[in-house]
Design a protein around this motif. Structure first.
Motif, mmCIF file in Angstrom:
data_model
loop_
_atom_site.group_PDB
_atom_site.id
_atom_site.type_symbol
_atom_site.label_atom_id
_atom_site.label_comp_id
_atom_site.label_asym_id
_atom_site.label_seq_id
_atom_site.Cartn_x
_atom_site.Cartn_y
_atom_site.Cartn_z
ATOM 1 N N ARG A 175 0.792 -1.226 0.000
ATOM 2 C CA ARG A 175 0.000 0.000 0.000
ATOM 3 C C ARG A 175 0.826 1.279 0.000
ATOM 4 O O ARG A 175 0.346 2.316 -0.434
ATOM 5 C CB ARG A 175 -0.905 0.017 1.244
ATOM 6 C CG ARG A 175 -1.881 -1.140 1.331
ATOM 7 C CD ARG A 175 -2.566 -1.150 2.690
ATOM 8 N NE ARG A 175 -3.514 -2.250 2.796
ATOM 9 C CZ ARG A 175 -4.081 -2.626 3.942
ATOM 10 N NH1 ARG A 175 -3.755 -2.005 5.065
ATOM 11 N NH2 ARG A 175 -4.928 -3.621 3.951
ATOM 12 N N THR A 176 2.054 1.216 0.507
ATOM 13 C CA THR A 176 2.821 2.432 0.741
ATOM 14 C C THR A 176 3.979 2.529 -0.233
ATOM 15 O O THR A 176 4.833 1.641 -0.281
ATOM 16 C CB THR A 176 3.362 2.454 2.188
ATOM 17 O OG1 THR A 176 2.269 2.273 3.090
ATOM 18 C CG2 THR A 176 4.039 3.784 2.481
ATOM 19 N N TRP A 177 4.024 3.618 -1.005
ATOM 20 C CA TRP A 177 5.069 3.795 -2.007
ATOM 21 C C TRP A 177 6.451 3.835 -1.382
ATOM 22 O O TRP A 177 7.397 3.230 -1.881
ATOM 23 C CB TRP A 177 4.797 5.084 -2.790
ATOM 24 C CG TRP A 177 5.608 5.223 -4.040
ATOM 25 C CD1 TRP A 177 6.714 5.998 -4.228
ATOM 26 C CD2 TRP A 177 5.383 4.556 -5.282
ATOM 27 N NE1 TRP A 177 7.197 5.860 -5.507
ATOM 28 C CE2 TRP A 177 6.381 4.980 -6.177
ATOM 29 C CE3 TRP A 177 4.423 3.643 -5.725
ATOM 30 C CZ2 TRP A 177 6.457 4.516 -7.490
ATOM 31 C CZ3 TRP A 177 4.494 3.194 -7.022
ATOM 32 C CH2 TRP A 177 5.505 3.629 -7.887
ATOM 33 N N ARG A 199 -4.796 8.579 -3.186
ATOM 34 C CA ARG A 199 -6.097 7.982 -2.868
ATOM 35 C C ARG A 199 -5.937 6.587 -2.291
ATOM 36 O O ARG A 199 -6.615 6.218 -1.325
ATOM 37 C CB ARG A 199 -6.988 7.913 -4.114
ATOM 38 C CG ARG A 199 -7.513 9.244 -4.603
ATOM 39 C CD ARG A 199 -8.694 9.066 -5.549
ATOM 40 N NE ARG A 199 -8.402 8.206 -6.683
ATOM 41 C CZ ARG A 199 -7.927 8.648 -7.841
ATOM 42 N NH1 ARG A 199 -7.666 9.936 -7.994
ATOM 43 N NH2 ARG A 199 -7.705 7.799 -8.836
ATOM 44 N N THR A 200 -5.047 5.790 -2.881
ATOM 45 C CA THR A 200 -4.877 4.427 -2.378
ATOM 46 C C THR A 200 -4.317 4.429 -0.960
ATOM 47 O O THR A 200 -4.685 3.583 -0.147
ATOM 48 C CB THR A 200 -3.945 3.603 -3.294
ATOM 49 O OG1 THR A 200 -2.652 4.206 -3.339
ATOM 50 C CG2 THR A 200 -4.517 3.497 -4.696
ATOM 51 N N ASN A 201 -3.432 5.384 -0.659
ATOM 52 C CA ASN A 201 -2.899 5.473 0.706
ATOM 53 C C ASN A 201 -3.999 5.801 1.701
ATOM 54 O O ASN A 201 -4.046 5.261 2.811
ATOM 55 C CB ASN A 201 -1.793 6.522 0.780
ATOM 56 C CG ASN A 201 -0.506 6.055 0.130
ATOM 57 O OD1 ASN A 201 -0.280 4.863 -0.034
ATOM 58 N ND2 ASN A 201 0.334 6.990 -0.267
ATOM 59 N N LYS A 202 -4.912 6.685 1.281
ATOM 60 C CA LYS A 202 -5.980 7.111 2.192
ATOM 61 C C LYS A 202 -6.991 6.007 2.438
ATOM 62 O O LYS A 202 -7.513 5.873 3.544
ATOM 63 C CB LYS A 202 -6.665 8.360 1.633
ATOM 64 C CG LYS A 202 -5.795 9.614 1.723
ATOM 65 C CD LYS A 202 -6.493 10.828 1.124
ATOM 66 C CE LYS A 202 -5.620 12.069 1.260
ATOM 67 N NZ LYS A 202 -6.244 13.266 0.631
ATOM 68 N N ASN A 203 -7.320 5.231 1.390
ATOM 69 C CA ASN A 203 -8.322 4.181 1.597
ATOM 70 C C ASN A 203 -7.704 2.798 1.816
ATOM 71 O O ASN A 203 -8.391 1.780 1.788
ATOM 72 C CB ASN A 203 -9.327 4.133 0.438
ATOM 73 C CG ASN A 203 -8.669 3.827 -0.900
ATOM 74 O OD1 ASN A 203 -7.611 3.213 -0.955
ATOM 75 N ND2 ASN A 203 -9.306 4.242 -1.980
#
Length: 344
Positions: A175-177, A199-203
């Motif tokens: 999830r985390t770049w 957005r992917t980090n937030k959700n």
């Protein structure tokens, strides 16, 4: 608008009217299979520590197909124990990656480094059992294994008599770049991808994956500990957001099919997507054929270095050519760039 751009739009329109409906029809059969496959994913069938989630991808779901016989690439995302919070990612000298289990994950019996072959074998065994539970009326379902996927063949015996191939590719989501070394800084990416990763980090959704098989594994004595990295969701978001550039990529795929690049030059269609992301600033706003020509020029520049640059991750080429192969492919690209699109 020059005549080649007019003809390019005509080719795209024709594919939308002929190829796309056939692909959508095939997709209905694929979705029926996936719905039934998903329904089998229960704790009673799935081995301990494995939960599976289905994520659609590939040309069939990105309006990039240039042939109705296109394959379907489906990511089978692992869950439960196999999530990014449970591992540290390190770069191996091979250029691939190892996943180091954190202390609370020692029950995976992986001697600190996750064993990709053990995970692969467990997953493939589980997936075969799930597939064998699926039935579709008047349809034969067979499956076989490759390095990193279980390929399912569906053959209807009545009605439309559709025949489709599905690659089920098990991957570990991250999830985390910033959790992975050697990745492209976010500030150097196209804006649409920066927003998508945010957005992917937030959700708490994945922005990349690690695949359980690596190319040419026999070259590496520690291949059982190596994972390949995948950015399929990033590329899917890119072509869905940047529809004009998607058309340019589709035209390159159209050329590649017409000129038999797959067999003659070992070309794979996702190379065009990766090059399009890299040359985004120069493609944005162009007419379809003008953009296609710039994309071909970018491909030529990559091949002239003997590699297709991985872009998202440093020092991991997608494809390497020897000098003779590179010269042949460059010559071919230059021939195409000097042709009218109707003559290709």
């Amino acid at each position: 608008m020059n005549i080649n751009n007019t003809h390019a739009r005509g080719i795209l329109c024709n594919m939308n009217n002929t190829v796309t409906p056939r692909v959508k029809s095939n997709r209905e059969l694929v979705d029926e299979f996936l719905d039934k496959f998903r329904a089998t994913l229960t704790d009673e069938v799935t081995p301990t520590s494995y939960t599976l989630h289905i994520i659609h991808g590939g040309s069939a779901y990105e309006n990039l197909a240039v042939d109705y016989k296109t394959d379907f690439d489906i990511t089978v995302s692992l869950g439960r124990d196999f999530v990014s919070e449970n591992f540290d990612v390190k770069r191996d000298k091979s250029g691939f990656f190892v996943l180091e289990a954190k202390k609370h994950m020692m029950h995976l019996d992986c001697n600190n480094l996750l064993d990709s072959s053990k995970v692969r074998n467990g997953l493939f065994n589980a997936m075969r059992r799930h597939i064998d539970m699926v039935t579709i009326p008047d349809t034969t379902i067979i499956h076989k294994e490759s390095l990193s996927a279980v390929t399912v063949e569906l053959q209807e015996h009545s009605g439309l008599r559709r025949r489709v191939s599905i690659d089920l590719v098990p991957q570990i989501p991250f999830r985390t770049w910033g959790q992975c070394p050697d990745l492209l800084p976010l500030g150097e990416m196209p804006e649409c991808l920066r927003k998508y990763i945010d957005r992917t980090n937030k959700n708490k959704s994945p922005c990349m994956f690690f695949a359980v098989g690596i190319p040419k594994a026999s070259r590496y004595p520690n291949s059982d500990q190596l994972f390949n990295i995948s950015f399929s969701l990033l590329e899917k978001n890119f072509v869905n957001e940047e529809t004009d550039i998607r058309d340019m990529v589709r035209l390159v795929k159209y050329i590649a099919k017409r000129r038999d690049w797959k067999d003659r030059h070992h070309f794979k269609s996702f190379y065009a997507k990766r090059v399009a992301v890299k040359y985004y600033d120069e493609l944005k706003g162009k007419e379809p054929w003008d953009g296609c020509l710039r994309l071909l020029k970018g491909l030529e520049e990559e091949v002239s270095d003997g590699v297709i640059d991985g872009y998202f991750v440093g020092n991991q080429p997608l494809r390497e050519w020897d000098d003779e192969e590179a010269r042949d492919f460059i010559r071919e690209i230059r021939i195409v760039r000097n042709m009218n699109i109707r003559d290709i």
